[in-house]
Design a protein around this motif. Structure first.
Motif, short mmCIF file in Angstrom:
data_model
loop_
_atom_site.label_atom_id
_atom_site.label_comp_id
_atom_site.label_asym_id
_atom_site.label_seq_id
_atom_site.Cartn_x
_atom_site.Cartn_y
_atom_site.Cartn_z
N PHE A 160 0.94 -1.14 0.06
CA PHE A 160 0.25 0.19 -0.06
C PHE A 160 0.57 1.38 0.19
CE2 PHE A 160 -4.57 -0.92 1.08
CZ PHE A 160 -4.76 -2.07 0.55
N PRO A 161 0.42 2.30 -0.33
CA PRO A 161 1.29 3.42 -0.46
C PRO A 161 1.44 4.13 1.29
CG PRO A 161 -0.79 3.78 -1.20
CD PRO A 161 -0.80 2.84 -1.28
N THR A 162 2.63 4.43 1.53
CA THR A 162 2.51 4.70 3.04
C THR A 162 1.71 6.58 3.06
OG1 THR A 162 4.81 6.19 2.35
CG2 THR A 162 4.60 3.72 3.31
N ARG A 163 1.58 7.02 2.06
CA ARG A 163 0.90 8.20 2.34
C ARG A 163 0.28 8.96 0.97
NH1 ARG A 163 2.80 12.59 5.30
NH2 ARG A 163 4.07 10.82 6.94
N LEU A 164 -1.10 9.15 1.33
CA LEU A 164 -1.83 10.08 0.31
C LEU A 164 -2.22 11.41 -0.08
CD1 LEU A 164 -3.75 7.22 -0.34
CD2 LEU A 164 -2.30 7.51 -1.81
N LYS A 169 -6.34 11.37 -1.87
CA LYS A 169 -7.58 10.65 -1.08
C LYS A 169 -9.04 10.79 -2.20
CE LYS A 169 -5.64 10.66 3.10
NZ LYS A 169 -5.33 10.69 4.65
N ALA A 170 -8.78 12.22 -2.31
CA ALA A 170 -10.39 12.45 -3.01
C ALA A 170 -10.56 12.15 -4.47
CB ALA A 170 -10.36 14.56 -3.12
N ILE A 172 -9.94 9.16 -5.79
CA ILE A 172 -10.09 8.21 -4.28
C ILE A 172 -11.14 7.71 -4.23
CG2 ILE A 172 -9.31 5.69 -3.16
CD1 ILE A 172 -6.24 6.89 -3.70
N LYS A 173 -12.13 9.09 -3.52
CA LYS A 173 -12.87 8.72 -3.18
C LYS A 173 -14.41 8.49 -4.16
CE LYS A 173 -13.81 10.17 1.69
NZ LYS A 173 -12.89 11.86 2.46
N THR B 105 -8.90 6.52 2.05
CA THR B 105 -8.77 7.73 2.45
C THR B 105 -9.38 8.44 3.74
OG1 THR B 105 -11.19 7.66 2.27
CG2 THR B 105 -9.71 8.19 0.58
N ASN B 124 -5.71 8.28 10.57
CA ASN B 124 -5.26 9.04 9.29
C ASN B 124 -4.99 8.85 8.38
OD1 ASN B 124 -7.54 11.55 9.63
ND2 ASN B 124 -6.01 12.04 11.92
N VAL B 126 -3.27 5.78 5.89
CA VAL B 126 -3.07 5.03 5.09
C VAL B 126 -3.37 3.53 5.63
CG1 VAL B 126 -2.67 3.21 2.47
CG2 VAL B 126 -1.99 5.80 3.26
N ILE B 127 -4.72 2.52 5.84
CA ILE B 127 -4.50 1.03 6.51
C ILE B 127 -4.31 0.74 5.38
CG2 ILE B 127 -6.31 -0.29 7.84
CD1 ILE B 127 -8.01 2.13 8.54
#
Lengths: 178, 178
Positions: A160-164, A169-170, A172-173, B105, B124, B126-127
């Motif tokens: 998984f990506p470590t941060r977005l 995020k928007a 992907i939502k 997200t 907050n 990424v899970i």
């Protein structure tokens, strides 16, 4: 009691079968009872599909002593760890590390088999963490009938990506909205 | 030999502690040696944090017979399965089923504790599939010092979409491009 010795074999050797020559040192006795050291070469035929724990017995290949039956010499197959495959009975298991984007948008697995062929397995479904792709007859040969083979099971470790960013995020939502 | 009886307790009971009254039927003997059935109520004080396997012994509460010491009666704590939590020593574990979009997200966990409070844990980061959120001191009370508690460990079961359209795939590729 028999003398036991480990016989480490690579997965490649157990896949294809091979011949191993093992040098042993033992004492032999002549008619007068005098003993002397000798070296012998034993030939072991590893059959395709043999498993860890398979025993090969050479009767009476222990040291000779006057009036005593020499012990048997037993080799026990051991499986060396492999860098790519693990073995589960007759199946082979390989774990591919892929990105989340690859898991979601499609990924083609490429694996070099134990006999050196390149297997290409395109996967079009979404790959989730428990996804397993089974390739029939690309596992280990069955010891009783090496023309038959177990399966190759491909597992996935999805990174998984470590941060977005909030833009990601928007997006992907929006894309994954139910 | 002691008489053993299971004492099934819910996680709530083992969390808060409780008093259980157990009705037992046994035979008692009078001075002449004649026996008669009686019912007795035994009171068991379940302390917070008690574990499966904890034994509570009532000495000589087995049947009485002339000239024989009655056996001890032993209750053994057993843990009833819980619909939300599993126990790991002093820790509690809860697994939340979330969508991939929620995993990526942001997600706020809401859990009802064993004593009925609502815990709200916003996440907050990424899970990813092995992600574990540890909430200190929301596990089981320690039997030796119930003012102290183990941790609550929140795990996640991430539900991937079963299929994605080519537009969704293209969007994800664009968004997650390295």
């Amino acid at each position: 009691a028999a003398i036991e010795r480990r016989l480490p074999c690579s997965l490649e050797e157990l896949y294809k079968g091979t011949t191993k020559k093992m040098k042993i040192s033992r004492e032999i006795a002549d008619a007068s009872g005098k003993t002397m050291p000798v070296e012998e070469i034993l030939t072991i035929e590893i059959k395709p599909g043999w498993k860890k724990g398979t025993k090969i017995t050479f009767p009476e290949k222990g040291n000779e002593r006057p009036n005593v039956m020499p012990a048997d010499l037993v080799f026990i197959v051991d499986e060396k760890p492999h860098s790519v495959f693990t073995r589960d009975g007759n199946d082979l298991i390989v774990t591919q590390k892929i990105s989340l984007a690859e898991a979601l948008t499609g990924y083609t697995v490429s694996v070099t088999t134990l006999d050196g062929r390149t297997l290409t397995v395109p996967i079009n479904s979404v790959i989730h963490p428990e996804y397993e792709e089974v390739v029939p007859r690309e596992g280990m040969p069955l010891p009783k009938d090496p023309s038959k083979k177990g399966n190759l099971r491909i597992k996935f470790n999805i990174k998984f990506p470590t941060r977005l960013s909030s833009e990601q995020k928007a997006g992907i939502k929006r894309l994954l909205a139910p």
